[in-house]
Write a protein that holds these residues in place. Structure first.
Motif, short mmCIF file in Angstrom:
data_model
loop_
_atom_site.label_atom_id
_atom_site.label_comp_id
_atom_site.label_asym_id
_atom_site.label_seq_id
_atom_site.Cartn_x
_atom_site.Cartn_y
_atom_site.Cartn_z
N ILE A 8 0.85 -1.19 0.00
CA ILE A 8 0.00 0.00 0.00
C ILE A 8 0.89 1.24 0.00
O ILE A 8 1.73 1.40 0.89
N TYR A 35 -0.07 -3.69 4.84
CA TYR A 35 -0.98 -4.21 3.82
C TYR A 35 -2.14 -4.94 4.49
O TYR A 35 -3.31 -4.72 4.17
N TRP A 39 -6.16 -3.85 4.51
CA TRP A 39 -7.24 -4.74 4.06
C TRP A 39 -7.99 -5.31 5.25
O TRP A 39 -7.98 -6.51 5.51
N THR A 49 -6.31 -8.25 -4.70
CA THR A 49 -5.42 -8.07 -5.85
C THR A 49 -6.19 -7.55 -7.05
O THR A 49 -5.75 -6.63 -7.75
N SER A 55 -6.98 -3.97 -6.65
CA SER A 55 -5.80 -3.15 -6.95
C SER A 55 -5.55 -3.04 -8.45
O SER A 55 -5.15 -1.97 -8.94
N ALA A 76 -8.15 -0.65 -9.66
CA ALA A 76 -7.82 0.68 -9.14
C ALA A 76 -6.68 1.32 -9.92
O ALA A 76 -6.67 2.53 -10.15
N SER A 77 -5.72 0.51 -10.37
CA SER A 77 -4.62 1.06 -11.16
C SER A 77 -5.12 1.60 -12.49
O SER A 77 -4.64 2.63 -12.97
N PRO A 112 -1.52 -5.04 -12.08
CA PRO A 112 -1.77 -3.60 -12.12
C PRO A 112 -0.87 -2.91 -13.14
O PRO A 112 0.22 -3.40 -13.45
N PRO A 130 -1.52 1.62 -7.44
CA PRO A 130 -2.68 2.49 -7.18
C PRO A 130 -2.62 3.12 -5.79
O PRO A 130 -2.19 2.50 -4.83
N ILE A 152 -8.01 2.81 -4.78
CA ILE A 152 -8.53 1.54 -4.24
C ILE A 152 -9.90 1.78 -3.61
O ILE A 152 -10.85 1.04 -3.87
#
Length: 188
Positions: A2, A25, A29, A45, A48, A51-52, A128, A132, A137
Protein backbone atom coordinates in the motif's frame (compact mmCIF):
# COMPACT_ATOMS: atom_id res chain seq x y z
CA UNK A 1 2.06 -3.01 -0.94
CA UNK A 2 0.00 0.00 0.00
CA UNK A 3 1.54 3.33 -1.01
CA UNK A 4 1.91 5.47 2.03
CA UNK A 5 4.57 7.25 4.06
CA UNK A 6 6.72 4.84 6.01
CA UNK A 7 9.51 5.78 8.37
CA UNK A 8 12.69 3.70 8.45
CA UNK A 9 16.22 4.30 9.62
CA UNK A 10 18.84 4.24 6.89
CA UNK A 11 20.26 0.95 8.17
CA UNK A 12 16.92 -0.91 8.50
CA UNK A 13 17.41 -4.42 7.10
CA UNK A 14 15.40 -5.37 4.00
CA UNK A 15 13.51 -8.14 5.83
CA UNK A 16 12.27 -5.64 8.43
CA UNK A 17 11.14 -3.28 5.68
CA UNK A 18 9.31 -6.12 3.93
CA UNK A 19 7.73 -7.17 7.23
CA UNK A 20 6.53 -3.62 7.94
CA UNK A 21 5.04 -3.28 4.43
CA UNK A 22 3.27 -6.65 4.78
CA UNK A 23 1.90 -5.64 8.19
CA UNK A 24 0.56 -2.35 6.80
CA UNK A 25 -0.98 -4.21 3.82
CA UNK A 26 -2.86 -6.55 6.16
CA UNK A 27 -3.91 -3.62 8.33
CA UNK A 28 -5.21 -1.74 5.26
CA UNK A 29 -7.24 -4.74 4.06
CA UNK A 30 -9.45 -4.78 7.14
CA UNK A 31 -12.69 -6.76 7.27
CA UNK A 32 -14.78 -3.88 5.93
CA UNK A 33 -12.62 -3.53 2.82
CA UNK A 34 -12.46 -7.30 2.35
CA UNK A 35 -16.26 -7.49 2.58
CA UNK A 36 -16.67 -4.71 0.01
CA UNK A 37 -14.30 -6.47 -2.38
CA UNK A 38 -16.09 -9.79 -1.90
CA UNK A 39 -19.47 -8.15 -2.57
CA UNK A 40 -18.07 -7.15 -5.99
CA UNK A 41 -16.68 -10.67 -6.57
CA UNK A 42 -13.16 -9.27 -6.47
CA UNK A 43 -10.07 -10.22 -4.50
CA UNK A 44 -7.88 -7.50 -2.99
CA UNK A 45 -5.42 -8.07 -5.85
CA UNK A 46 -8.19 -7.65 -8.43
CA UNK A 47 -9.36 -4.48 -6.68
CA UNK A 48 -5.80 -3.15 -6.95
CA UNK A 49 -5.61 -4.06 -10.65
CA UNK A 50 -8.86 -2.24 -11.36
CA UNK A 51 -7.82 0.68 -9.14
CA UNK A 52 -4.62 1.06 -11.16
CA UNK A 53 -6.68 1.38 -14.35
CA UNK A 54 -9.04 3.88 -12.71
CA UNK A 55 -6.08 5.91 -11.47
CA UNK A 56 -4.45 6.06 -14.89
CA UNK A 57 -7.81 6.91 -16.47
CA UNK A 58 -8.37 10.04 -14.40
CA UNK A 59 -6.27 12.18 -12.11
CA UNK A 60 -9.50 13.68 -10.78
CA UNK A 61 -9.99 11.94 -7.44
CA UNK A 62 -13.64 13.05 -7.25
CA UNK A 63 -14.37 11.35 -10.58
CA UNK A 64 -12.72 8.01 -9.80
CA UNK A 65 -15.81 6.38 -8.20
CA UNK A 66 -17.83 7.09 -11.37
CA UNK A 67 -15.08 5.68 -13.62
CA UNK A 68 -14.84 2.61 -11.36
CA UNK A 69 -18.61 2.23 -11.71
CA UNK A 70 -18.31 2.05 -15.51
CA UNK A 71 -15.67 -0.65 -15.33
CA UNK A 72 -17.62 -2.64 -12.74
CA UNK A 73 -20.74 -2.36 -14.93
CA UNK A 74 -18.71 -3.71 -17.84
CA UNK A 75 -17.30 -6.58 -15.81
CA UNK A 76 -20.79 -7.47 -14.62
CA UNK A 77 -22.03 -7.50 -18.24
CA UNK A 78 -18.91 -9.46 -19.33
CA UNK A 79 -17.98 -6.62 -21.68
CA UNK A 80 -14.32 -5.89 -22.41
CA UNK A 81 -13.01 -3.06 -20.25
CA UNK A 82 -11.59 -1.28 -23.33
CA UNK A 83 -9.38 0.89 -21.16
CA UNK A 84 -6.95 3.08 -23.09
CA UNK A 85 -4.46 3.17 -20.16
CA UNK A 86 -4.02 -0.61 -20.46
CA UNK A 87 -3.20 -0.25 -24.16
CA UNK A 88 -0.70 2.51 -23.36
CA UNK A 89 0.86 0.26 -20.72
CA UNK A 90 1.04 -2.63 -23.23
CA UNK A 91 2.74 -0.39 -25.82
CA UNK A 92 5.29 0.79 -23.28
CA UNK A 93 5.85 -2.72 -21.91
CA UNK A 94 6.37 -4.17 -25.39
CA UNK A 95 8.81 -1.41 -26.35
CA UNK A 96 10.56 -1.38 -22.98
CA UNK A 97 10.29 2.41 -22.98
CA UNK A 98 8.14 3.44 -20.03
CA UNK A 99 9.28 7.07 -20.35
CA UNK A 100 7.62 7.67 -23.72
CA UNK A 101 4.65 10.02 -23.63
CA UNK A 102 1.51 8.77 -25.36
CA UNK A 103 -1.39 11.22 -25.41
CA UNK A 104 -3.53 9.55 -28.04
CA UNK A 105 -4.49 5.93 -28.71
CA UNK A 106 -5.19 5.06 -32.33
CA UNK A 107 -7.25 2.22 -33.76
CA UNK A 108 -4.07 0.42 -34.85
CA UNK A 109 -2.77 0.53 -31.25
CA UNK A 110 -5.77 -1.53 -30.16
CA UNK A 111 -4.34 -4.53 -32.03
CA UNK A 112 -1.26 -4.89 -29.85
CA UNK A 113 -0.95 -8.48 -28.70
CA UNK A 114 -0.61 -8.25 -24.93
CA UNK A 115 -2.61 -9.66 -22.03
CA UNK A 116 -2.77 -6.04 -20.82
CA UNK A 117 -4.74 -5.00 -23.91
CA UNK A 118 -8.29 -4.84 -22.54
CA UNK A 119 -9.66 -4.17 -26.01
CA UNK A 120 -8.38 -7.56 -27.16
CA UNK A 121 -8.78 -9.58 -23.96
CA UNK A 122 -11.83 -9.56 -21.70
CA UNK A 123 -11.66 -9.22 -17.94
CA UNK A 124 -8.90 -7.71 -15.88
CA UNK A 125 -5.29 -7.70 -17.09
CA UNK A 126 -2.84 -10.01 -15.28
CA UNK A 127 -1.53 -7.27 -13.00
CA UNK A 128 -1.77 -3.60 -12.12
CA UNK A 129 -0.53 -1.02 -14.61
CA UNK A 130 0.72 1.23 -11.80
CA UNK A 131 0.83 1.26 -8.02
CA UNK A 132 -2.68 2.49 -7.18
CA UNK A 133 -3.18 5.06 -4.47
CA UNK A 134 -5.42 4.48 -1.48
CA UNK A 135 -7.95 6.88 -3.00
CA UNK A 136 -8.07 4.78 -6.18
CA UNK A 137 -8.53 1.54 -4.24
CA UNK A 138 -11.27 3.14 -2.17
CA UNK A 139 -12.89 4.49 -5.37
CA UNK A 140 -13.30 0.90 -6.57
CA UNK A 141 -14.55 -0.31 -3.20
CA UNK A 142 -16.96 2.63 -2.93
CA UNK A 143 -17.78 3.03 -6.61
CA UNK A 144 -20.65 5.20 -7.80
CA UNK A 145 -23.63 3.15 -8.88
CA UNK A 146 -25.07 4.30 -12.22
CA UNK A 147 -26.08 2.96 -15.64
CA UNK A 148 -23.11 4.36 -17.57
CA UNK A 149 -21.25 1.92 -19.79
CA UNK A 150 -18.95 4.38 -21.56
CA UNK A 151 -16.92 7.50 -20.96
CA UNK A 152 -14.62 9.69 -22.98
CA UNK A 153 -12.32 12.55 -22.04
CA UNK A 154 -14.00 15.92 -22.23
CA UNK A 155 -13.15 18.07 -25.19
CA UNK A 156 -12.23 20.98 -22.89
CA UNK A 157 -9.11 19.06 -21.70
CA UNK A 158 -10.19 19.63 -18.08
CA UNK A 159 -9.21 16.09 -17.15
CA UNK A 160 -12.84 15.14 -16.58
CA UNK A 161 -14.94 12.80 -18.70
CA UNK A 162 -18.32 12.74 -20.42
CA UNK A 163 -20.28 9.62 -19.47
CA UNK A 164 -22.78 7.77 -21.64
CA UNK A 165 -25.28 4.93 -21.28
CA UNK A 166 -25.48 4.01 -24.96
CA UNK A 167 -22.89 3.49 -27.67
CA UNK A 168 -24.51 6.24 -29.77
CA UNK A 169 -24.13 8.76 -26.93
CA UNK A 170 -20.52 7.64 -26.52
CA UNK A 171 -19.75 8.05 -30.23
CA UNK A 172 -20.97 11.66 -30.08
CA UNK A 173 -18.74 12.32 -27.05
CA UNK A 174 -15.77 10.59 -28.71
CA UNK A 175 -16.18 12.60 -31.93
CA UNK A 176 -16.12 15.87 -29.98
CA UNK A 177 -12.94 14.80 -28.17
CA UNK A 178 -11.23 13.62 -31.37
CA UNK A 179 -12.04 16.94 -33.04
CA UNK A 180 -10.51 18.77 -30.09
CA UNK A 181 -7.35 16.63 -30.34
CA UNK A 182 -7.11 17.31 -34.06
CA UNK A 183 -7.59 21.05 -33.51
CA UNK A 184 -4.74 21.02 -30.95
CA UNK A 185 -2.54 19.00 -33.33
CA UNK A 186 -2.14 16.16 -30.86
CA UNK A 187 -1.11 13.24 -33.01
CA UNK A 188 0.66 10.94 -30.53
Amino acid sequence: FIPNTYEFYWDTPADKIASKLAKEYKKFWNQERLDKAKAKNLTPTEVSILASIVQKETAKVDERPAVAGVYLNRLQQEMPLQADPTVIYAIKKNSGDFDQEIKRVFFNDLRINSPYNTYKYAGLPPGPICLPSISSIDAVLNYRQHNYMYFCAREDFSGYHNFAVTMNEHLVNAARYQQALDKQGIMK
